[in-house]
Design a protein around this motif. Structure first.
Motif, PDB file in Angstrom:
ATOM      1  N   ALA A  80       0.816  -1.215   0.000  1.00 11.73           N
ATOM      2  CA  ALA A  80       0.000   0.000   0.000  1.00 11.73           C
ATOM      3  C   ALA A  80       0.847   1.262   0.000  1.00 11.73           C
ATOM      4  CB  ALA A  80      -0.923  -0.002   1.219  1.00 11.73           C
ATOM      5  N   ALA A  81       2.044   1.165   0.604  1.00  9.14           N
ATOM      6  CA  ALA A  81       2.937   2.324   0.656  1.00  9.14           C
ATOM      7  C   ALA A  81       3.866   2.403  -0.551  1.00  9.14           C
ATOM      8  CB  ALA A  81       3.768   2.282   1.945  1.00  9.14           C
ATOM      9  N   GLY A  82       3.728   1.474  -1.493  1.00  7.91           N
ATOM     10  CA  GLY A  82       4.559   1.486  -2.695  1.00  7.91           C
ATOM     11  C   GLY A  82       5.941   0.921  -2.494  1.00  7.91           C
ATOM     12  N   ILE A  83       6.128   0.073  -1.475  1.00  6.07           N
ATOM     13  CA  ILE A  83       7.441  -0.532  -1.190  1.00  6.07           C
ATOM     14  C   ILE A  83       7.444  -1.949  -1.763  1.00  6.07           C
ATOM     15  CG2 ILE A  83       9.098  -1.142   0.606  1.00  6.07           C
ATOM     16  CD1 ILE A  83       7.578   0.831   2.451  1.00  6.07           C
ATOM     17  N   SER A  84       8.387  -2.216  -2.644  1.00 10.45           N
ATOM     18  CA  SER A  84       8.367  -3.484  -3.382  1.00 10.45           C
ATOM     19  C   SER A  84       9.155  -4.605  -2.716  1.00 10.45           C
ATOM     20  CB  SER A  84       8.913  -3.273  -4.794  1.00 10.45           C
ATOM     21  OG  SER A  84      10.249  -2.799  -4.745  1.00 10.45           O
ATOM     22  N   ALA A 141      15.015   3.357   6.948  1.00 10.03           N
ATOM     23  CA  ALA A 141      14.470   4.658   7.334  1.00 10.03           C
ATOM     24  C   ALA A 141      13.570   5.221   6.236  1.00 10.03           C
ATOM     25  CB  ALA A 141      15.606   5.629   7.647  1.00 10.03           C
ATOM     26  N   ALA A 142      13.986   5.038   4.977  1.00  5.53           N
ATOM     27  CA  ALA A 142      13.171   5.534   3.864  1.00  5.53           C
ATOM     28  C   ALA A 142      11.840   4.786   3.790  1.00  5.53           C
ATOM     29  CB  ALA A 142      13.942   5.381   2.547  1.00  5.53           C
ATOM     30  N   ASP A 143      11.874   3.480   3.997  1.00  5.88           N
ATOM     31  CA  ASP A 143      10.634   2.699   3.985  1.00  5.88           C
ATOM     32  C   ASP A 143       9.731   3.103   5.147  1.00  5.88           C
ATOM     33  OD1 ASP A 143      11.548   1.380   1.767  1.00  5.88           O
ATOM     34  OD2 ASP A 143      12.102  -0.461   2.813  1.00  5.88           O
ATOM     35  N   ALA A 144      10.327   3.334   6.306  1.00 10.45           N
ATOM     36  CA  ALA A 144       9.532   3.753   7.463  1.00 10.45           C
ATOM     37  C   ALA A 144       8.839   5.081   7.189  1.00 10.45           C
ATOM     38  CB  ALA A 144      10.418   3.840   8.699  1.00 10.45           C
ATOM     39  N   ALA A 145       9.537   5.975   6.507  1.00  8.89           N
ATOM     40  CA  ALA A 145       8.939   7.271   6.166  1.00  8.89           C
ATOM     41  C   ALA A 145       7.752   7.099   5.213  1.00  8.89           C
ATOM     42  CB  ALA A 145       9.991   8.187   5.549  1.00  8.89           C
ATOM     43  N   PRO A 153       5.427   2.662  11.961  1.00  9.65           N
ATOM     44  CA  PRO A 153       6.242   2.303  10.799  1.00  9.65           C
ATOM     45  C   PRO A 153       7.329   1.284  11.156  1.00  9.65           C
ATOM     46  CG  PRO A 153       5.817   4.647  10.837  1.00  9.65           C
ATOM     47  CD  PRO A 153       5.305   4.121  12.139  1.00  9.65           C
ATOM     48  N   PHE A 154       8.082   1.553  12.234  1.00 17.17           N
ATOM     49  CA  PHE A 154       9.025   0.569  12.780  1.00 17.17           C
ATOM     50  C   PHE A 154       8.838   0.558  14.292  1.00 17.17           C
ATOM     51  CE2 PHE A 154      12.543  -1.696  14.324  1.00 17.17           C
ATOM     52  CZ  PHE A 154      13.044  -2.468  13.281  1.00 17.17           C
ATOM     53  N   ALA A 155       8.315  -0.519  14.822  1.00 20.23           N
ATOM     54  CA  ALA A 155       8.108  -0.616  16.268  1.00 20.23           C
ATOM     55  C   ALA A 155       9.442  -0.908  16.948  1.00 20.23           C
ATOM     56  CB  ALA A 155       7.097  -1.717  16.587  1.00 20.23           C
ATOM     57  N   LEU A 156       9.786  -0.085  17.940  1.00 17.87           N
ATOM     58  CA  LEU A 156      11.086  -0.178  18.612  1.00 17.87           C
ATOM     59  C   LEU A 156      10.862  -0.399  20.108  1.00 17.87           C
ATOM     60  CD1 LEU A 156      14.210   0.171  18.139  1.00 17.87           C
ATOM     61  CD2 LEU A 156      13.875   2.590  18.750  1.00 17.87           C
ATOM     62  N   PRO A 157      10.678  -1.649  20.536  1.00 17.68           N
ATOM     63  CA  PRO A 157      10.377  -1.907  21.946  1.00 17.68           C
ATOM     64  C   PRO A 157      11.617  -1.886  22.841  1.00 17.68           C
ATOM     65  CG  PRO A 157      10.343  -3.961  20.721  1.00 17.68           C
ATOM     66  CD  PRO A 157      10.612  -2.874  19.720  1.00 17.68           C
ATOM     67  N   VAL A 200      13.506   7.678  15.691  1.00 20.38           N
ATOM     68  CA  VAL A 200      12.708   8.181  16.806  1.00 20.38           C
ATOM     69  C   VAL A 200      12.359   9.653  16.628  1.00 20.38           C
ATOM     70  CG1 VAL A 200      12.564   8.462  19.299  1.00 20.38           C
ATOM     71  CG2 VAL A 200      13.751   6.473  18.342  1.00 20.38           C
ATOM     72  N   ASP A 201      13.357  10.503  16.404  1.00 20.85           N
ATOM     73  CA  ASP A 201      13.103  11.946  16.305  1.00 20.85           C
ATOM     74  C   ASP A 201      12.237  12.300  15.098  1.00 20.85           C
ATOM     75  OD1 ASP A 201      14.568  12.267  18.574  1.00 20.85           O
ATOM     76  OD2 ASP A 201      16.302  13.225  17.631  1.00 20.85           O
ATOM     77  N   LYS A 202      12.228  11.441  14.101  1.00 19.23           N
ATOM     78  CA  LYS A 202      11.400  11.699  12.919  1.00 19.23           C
ATOM     79  C   LYS A 202      10.003  11.087  13.029  1.00 19.23           C
ATOM     80  CE  LYS A 202      15.269  12.324   9.724  1.00 19.23           C
ATOM     81  NZ  LYS A 202      15.941  11.871   8.474  1.00 19.23           N
ATOM     82  N   GLY A 203       9.693  10.569  14.201  1.00 17.80           N
ATOM     83  CA  GLY A 203       8.352  10.050  14.423  1.00 17.80           C
ATOM     84  C   GLY A 203       8.031   8.780  13.677  1.00 17.80           C
ATOM     85  N   LEU A 204       9.036   7.953  13.446  1.00 15.37           N
ATOM     86  CA  LEU A 204       8.845   6.747  12.642  1.00 15.37           C
ATOM     87  C   LEU A 204       8.694   5.477  13.478  1.00 15.37           C
ATOM     88  CD1 LEU A 204      11.437   7.457   9.786  1.00 15.37           C
ATOM     89  CD2 LEU A 204       8.985   7.998   9.864  1.00 15.37           C
TER      90      LEU A 204
END
Length: 421
Positions: A160-164, A174-178, A188-192, A239-243
């Motif tokens: 759905a996000a256009g990632i192949s 990071a680009a995919d998470a964005a 986008p990326f869960a960081l527990p 983290v700082d980019k809200g991903l």
């Protein structure tokens, strides 16, 4: 005497997820009662480890009427700390199935495995896990479960996000998470990095970044330049980019992240084999690949073993040995591995799983096992260091956090603990 199994929910105010399996049979019958504290591998009450232990105990007690077994099942968030409290209070259980053993071995509180297990049982452990369970070449830690880690990704959310395809480097990750964030994905990326298993998530990233917890001789290197760069990258680029989603990494526990993935709310996260069944049950179409490294494929991923240990305090060596020989039968090891999609710790069970096409979904994890690295569980300071990582590492990526300062503080405490060994 008629035997029965009772399951009780303990209502201790300090623990929200405490389950006690009462002994089967009366403790006043003149027999020995063994107490085991065990970690919960289930994702919910429906598949709690309480049910696994209930079955094992019922079968064992039927064959051993003079031995009763009481099992207390605690969440991974609490089990290590609770056992430590019990030992400190002079109330050690007969057995504990937790994350670290070596500090108790160093205090001479544990039976060596060869004083408990039959030769066939001890010889059945995978050799790499046997050596990881040793302190000064004596095995005290008996592996109970093993796994490796892979990065899971949601194929539908990627499409759905256009990632192949899954990312092959940190820049791609990071680009995919964005792109996932732009498409409205909640995590986008869960960081527990919450207290449940922050030490594992941390090690995955340190290895992917090119370093790890220790150097070649086993000394801690948490604040190495490479490790600091790794956490600076995580903070600056994810983290700082809200991903990483709406929950701060320091507050996000592993199981909560798994639950969100199974709801279709997570694009990517690091996971172990138990996530397979959970995600499939919810109809998630997912893929699994190694977590990429800084500039491409990581040299290794993390391997994990959880440990069974037996305390000497109550003096029930023969009864403990009888119970553990039963626990480590091929039948029981297979039953546990099958129930939780976890890699087995014995050769007999591994051979059976490898030959059975039913377990094909575990092949990527089995393939990663030979090159995986375990945490420094043989260091007697590891339990203390691991606990400190769980408490502090989330601060490294918090708003205004300083990765170098946090890693240096953990390193200083680790060095002090190491020097005290």
């Amino acid at each position: 005497m008629q035997r029965r199994t009772n399951v009780l929910i303990a209502a201790g105010a300090a623990l929200g997820l405490t389950m006690t399996l009462a002994s089967c049979g009366a403790t006043g019958s003149g027999g020995v009662t063994l107490k085991l504290v065990a970690a919960d591998y289930g994702a919910s009450a429906d598949d709690s480890s309480e049910k696994y232990w209930a079955e094992v105990v019922e079968k064992f007690e039927a064959k051993n009427p003079d031995i009763n077994v009481e099992v207390t099942v605690l969440s991974w968030s609490d089990v290590d700390a609770e056992v430590a409290k019990m030992v400190k209070a002079g109330e050690a259980p007969d057995m504990a199935q937790i994350g670290a053993y070596s500090d108790y071995a160093a205090q001479d509180k544990l039976y060596p495995a060869d004083e408990l297990l039959s030769i066939p049982t001890q010889g059945d452990f995978l050799s790499s896990l046997t050596s990881a369970g040793e302190v000064n070449r004596i095995q005290y830690g008996m592996p109970f479960a093993s796994s490796t880690r892979l990065m899971f990704y949601n194929k539908d959310l990627f499409k759905a996000a256009g990632i192949s395809k899954p990312p092959a480097s940190w820049d791609e990750l990071a680009a995919d998470a964005a792109l996932l964030k732009e498409d409205g994905v909640k995590y986008p990326f869960a960081l527990p990095l919450g207290k449940e298993e922050a030490q594992a998530e941390t090690m995955l990233w340190l290895l992917a970044g090119g370093d790890g917890y220790t150097d070649q001789v086993g000394s801690y290197t948490l604040d190495s330049e490479t490790n600091i760069k790794t956490f600076n990258w995580l903070k600056d680029n994810l983290v700082d980019k809200g991903l990483v989603g709406p929950v701060a990494p320091a507050e996000l526990n592993r199981q909560a992240a798994f639950d969100a993935f199974s709801k279709g709310e997570v694009g990517m996260l690091n996971g172990h084999p138990t996530l397979i069944a959970q995600a499939k049950k919810k109809g998630i179409d997912f893929g699994m690949v190694p977590l990429p490294g800084r500039g491409g494929a990581a040299k290794s991923t993390m391997g994990v073993a959880d440990w069974m240990m037996a305390f000497k305090q109550n003096g029930h060596r023969d009864q403990i040995g009888a119970f553990l020989d039963f626990v480590y039968s091929k039948e029981n090891v297979l039953a546990f591995s099958d129930r939780y999609n976890i890699l087995p710790v014995t050769n007999s069970a591994l051979d059976a799983m490898t030959a059975d096409g039913k377990y094909k979904q575990l092949e990527p994890f089995m393939e990663a096992l030979p090159s995986s690295q375990l945490p420094p569980v043989g260091n007697t300071s590891w339990a203390q260091v691991s606990a400190d990582i769980k408490k502090q590492i989330g601060k490294a990526v918090a708003p205004g956090g300083n990765p170098a300062a946090v890693l240096t503080d953990i390193q200083n405490k680790a060095r002090a603990a190491e020097d005290a060994e």
